[in-house]
Design a protein around this motif. Sequence first.
Motif, PDB file in Angstrom:
ATOM      1  N   ARG A  62       0.839  -1.207   0.000  1.00 25.54           N
ATOM      2  CA  ARG A  62       0.000   0.000   0.000  1.00 25.54           C
ATOM      3  C   ARG A  62       0.866   1.246   0.000  1.00 25.54           C
ATOM      4  N   ARG A  63       0.335   2.299  -0.577  1.00 25.51           N
ATOM      5  CA  ARG A  63       0.987   3.604  -0.554  1.00 25.51           C
ATOM      6  C   ARG A  63       0.767   4.208   0.833  1.00 25.51           C
ATOM      7  N   ASP A  64       1.823   4.822   1.389  1.00 24.24           N
ATOM      8  CA  ASP A  64       1.742   5.475   2.693  1.00 24.24           C
ATOM      9  C   ASP A  64       2.439   6.824   2.567  1.00 24.24           C
ATOM     10  N   GLY A  65       1.706   7.818   2.059  1.00 26.27           N
ATOM     11  CA  GLY A  65       2.325   9.117   1.779  1.00 26.27           C
ATOM     12  C   GLY A  65       3.339   8.959   0.670  1.00 26.27           C
ATOM     13  N   ASP A  66       4.598   9.315   0.944  1.00 21.45           N
ATOM     14  CA  ASP A  66       5.664   9.158  -0.043  1.00 21.45           C
ATOM     15  C   ASP A  66       6.329   7.784   0.036  1.00 21.45           C
ATOM     16  N   ASP A  67       5.960   6.993   1.029  1.00 20.59           N
ATOM     17  CA  ASP A  67       6.579   5.687   1.239  1.00 20.59           C
ATOM     18  C   ASP A  67       5.613   4.562   0.891  1.00 20.59           C
ATOM     19  N   TRP A  68       6.084   3.333   1.092  1.00 20.82           N
ATOM     20  CA  TRP A  68       5.286   2.143   0.837  1.00 20.82           C
ATOM     21  C   TRP A  68       5.140   1.350   2.115  1.00 20.82           C
ATOM     22  N   LEU A  69       4.032   0.664   2.254  1.00 23.01           N
ATOM     23  CA  LEU A  69       3.739  -0.131   3.436  1.00 23.01           C
ATOM     24  C   LEU A  69       3.384  -1.538   2.982  1.00 23.01           C
ATOM     25  N   PHE A  70       4.029  -2.544   3.564  1.00 20.82           N
ATOM     26  CA  PHE A  70       3.686  -3.937   3.290  1.00 20.82           C
ATOM     27  C   PHE A  70       2.871  -4.439   4.472  1.00 20.82           C
ATOM     28  N   VAL A  71       1.647  -4.883   4.207  1.00 17.09           N
ATOM     29  CA  VAL A  71       0.758  -5.387   5.253  1.00 17.09           C
ATOM     30  C   VAL A  71       0.673  -6.908   5.106  1.00 17.09           C
ATOM     31  N   PRO A  72       1.349  -7.659   5.996  1.00 21.19           N
ATOM     32  CA  PRO A  72       1.362  -9.111   5.872  1.00 21.19           C
ATOM     33  C   PRO A  72      -0.008  -9.720   6.176  1.00 21.19           C
ATOM     34  N   ALA A  73      -0.333 -10.820   5.472  1.00 17.92           N
ATOM     35  CA  ALA A  73      -1.601 -11.505   5.697  1.00 17.92           C
ATOM     36  C   ALA A  73      -1.398 -12.993   5.979  1.00 17.92           C
ATOM     37  N   LYS A  74      -0.340 -13.603   5.410  1.00 13.93           N
ATOM     38  CA  LYS A  74      -0.154 -15.043   5.539  1.00 13.93           C
ATOM     39  C   LYS A  74       1.327 -15.378   5.391  1.00 13.93           C
ATOM     40  N   VAL A  75       1.797 -16.337   6.177  1.00  9.12           N
ATOM     41  CA  VAL A  75       3.175 -16.824   6.051  1.00  9.12           C
ATOM     42  C   VAL A  75       3.123 -18.209   5.433  1.00  9.12           C
ATOM     43  N   VAL A  76       3.905 -18.402   4.379  1.00  8.96           N
ATOM     44  CA  VAL A  76       3.988 -19.694   3.700  1.00  8.96           C
ATOM     45  C   VAL A  76       5.395 -20.222   3.917  1.00  8.96           C
ATOM     46  N   GLU A  77       5.516 -21.324   4.658  1.00 10.16           N
ATOM     47  CA  GLU A  77       6.829 -21.936   4.855  1.00 10.16           C
ATOM     48  C   GLU A  77       6.988 -23.000   3.786  1.00 10.16           C
ATOM     49  N   PRO A  78       7.867 -22.754   2.813  1.00 11.28           N
ATOM     50  CA  PRO A  78       7.904 -23.608   1.630  1.00 11.28           C
ATOM     51  C   PRO A  78       8.394 -25.029   1.820  1.00 11.28           C
ATOM     52  N   ALA A  79       9.217 -25.319   2.802  1.00 13.93           N
ATOM     53  CA  ALA A  79       9.769 -26.675   2.866  1.00 13.93           C
ATOM     54  C   ALA A  79       9.399 -27.407   4.150  1.00 13.93           C
ATOM     55  N   GLY A  80       8.242 -27.129   4.717  1.00 12.11           N
ATOM     56  CA  GLY A  80       7.803 -27.853   5.908  1.00 12.11           C
ATOM     57  C   GLY A  80       8.805 -27.740   7.033  1.00 12.11           C
ATOM     58  N   SER A  81       9.106 -28.874   7.659  1.00 15.60           N
ATOM     59  CA  SER A  81       9.993 -28.866   8.816  1.00 15.60           C
ATOM     60  C   SER A  81      11.457 -29.015   8.452  1.00 15.60           C
ATOM     61  N   GLY A  82      11.747 -29.158   7.166  1.00 21.40           N
ATOM     62  CA  GLY A  82      13.135 -29.317   6.742  1.00 21.40           C
ATOM     63  C   GLY A  82      13.544 -30.756   6.544  1.00 21.40           C
ATOM     64  N   ARG A  83      12.613 -31.707   6.800  1.00 24.56           N
ATOM     65  CA  ARG A  83      12.931 -33.115   6.551  1.00 24.56           C
ATOM     66  C   ARG A  83      13.047 -33.332   5.038  1.00 24.56           C
ATOM     67  N   PRO A  84      13.868 -34.292   4.609  1.00 27.12           N
ATOM     68  CA  PRO A  84      14.024 -34.536   3.167  1.00 27.12           C
ATOM     69  C   PRO A  84      12.697 -34.785   2.447  1.00 27.12           C
ATOM     70  N   LEU A  85      11.775 -35.526   3.057  1.00 30.25           N
ATOM     71  CA  LEU A  85      10.490 -35.787   2.401  1.00 30.25           C
ATOM     72  C   LEU A  85       9.675 -34.507   2.238  1.00 30.25           C
ATOM     73  N   ASP A  86       9.789 -33.579   3.192  1.00 32.08           N
ATOM     74  CA  ASP A  86       9.101 -32.295   3.060  1.00 32.08           C
ATOM     75  C   ASP A  86       9.623 -31.539   1.847  1.00 32.08           C
ATOM     76  N   MET A  87      10.939 -31.556   1.674  1.00 32.46           N
ATOM     77  CA  MET A  87      11.540 -30.840   0.542  1.00 32.46           C
ATOM     78  C   MET A  87      11.128 -31.461  -0.789  1.00 32.46           C
ATOM     79  N   ILE A  88      11.063 -32.791  -0.842  1.00 34.64           N
ATOM     80  CA  ILE A  88      10.635 -33.462  -2.074  1.00 34.64           C
ATOM     81  C   ILE A  88       9.191 -33.084  -2.384  1.00 34.64           C
ATOM     82  N   GLY A  89       8.329 -33.077  -1.370  1.00 33.22           N
ATOM     83  CA  GLY A  89       6.936 -32.669  -1.562  1.00 33.22           C
ATOM     84  C   GLY A  89       6.827 -31.237  -2.056  1.00 33.22           C
ATOM     85  N   THR A  90       7.654 -30.356  -1.496  1.00 34.28           N
ATOM     86  CA  THR A  90       7.656 -28.956  -1.925  1.00 34.28           C
ATOM     87  C   THR A  90       8.042 -28.850  -3.395  1.00 34.28           C
TER      88      THR A  90
END
Length: 129
Positions: A62-90
Amino acid sequence: MPRDPARAIVAARPSQEGRTAAQALGSLPCSPPAPGPAGLLVHRHDERLAAMHNALVRGELRRDGDDWLFVPAKVVEPAGSGRPLDMIGTLRRARRATRAHLDRRGLPRPKVAWTEFQALAAAASRTGG
């Protein structure tokens, strides 16, 4: 990803740290983005650049005057817990999502110029960069 008014992806590295909730980005050192859906890739690693963890934060730019503002809505952790099977699934999910994205747009899978890529990698390793 933030996009400019022509809908091209805009990449920038925010310079401010330690913000919470709505993230003030200040003025971005790149082409001007357009307000709308945005993504912020975050990562951490140890001093040897190992043990890397990353996540994608989705939200809105979003615009915030002369600057920009990022408003987070969701976090996506791409590789699960870091186990090899999680990475393969990703990797499998990413391949399916890429294929669907290209199919919806009637686009062929892009060709990677491996010869040129390998030449760049070799030059970088010779110069230490």
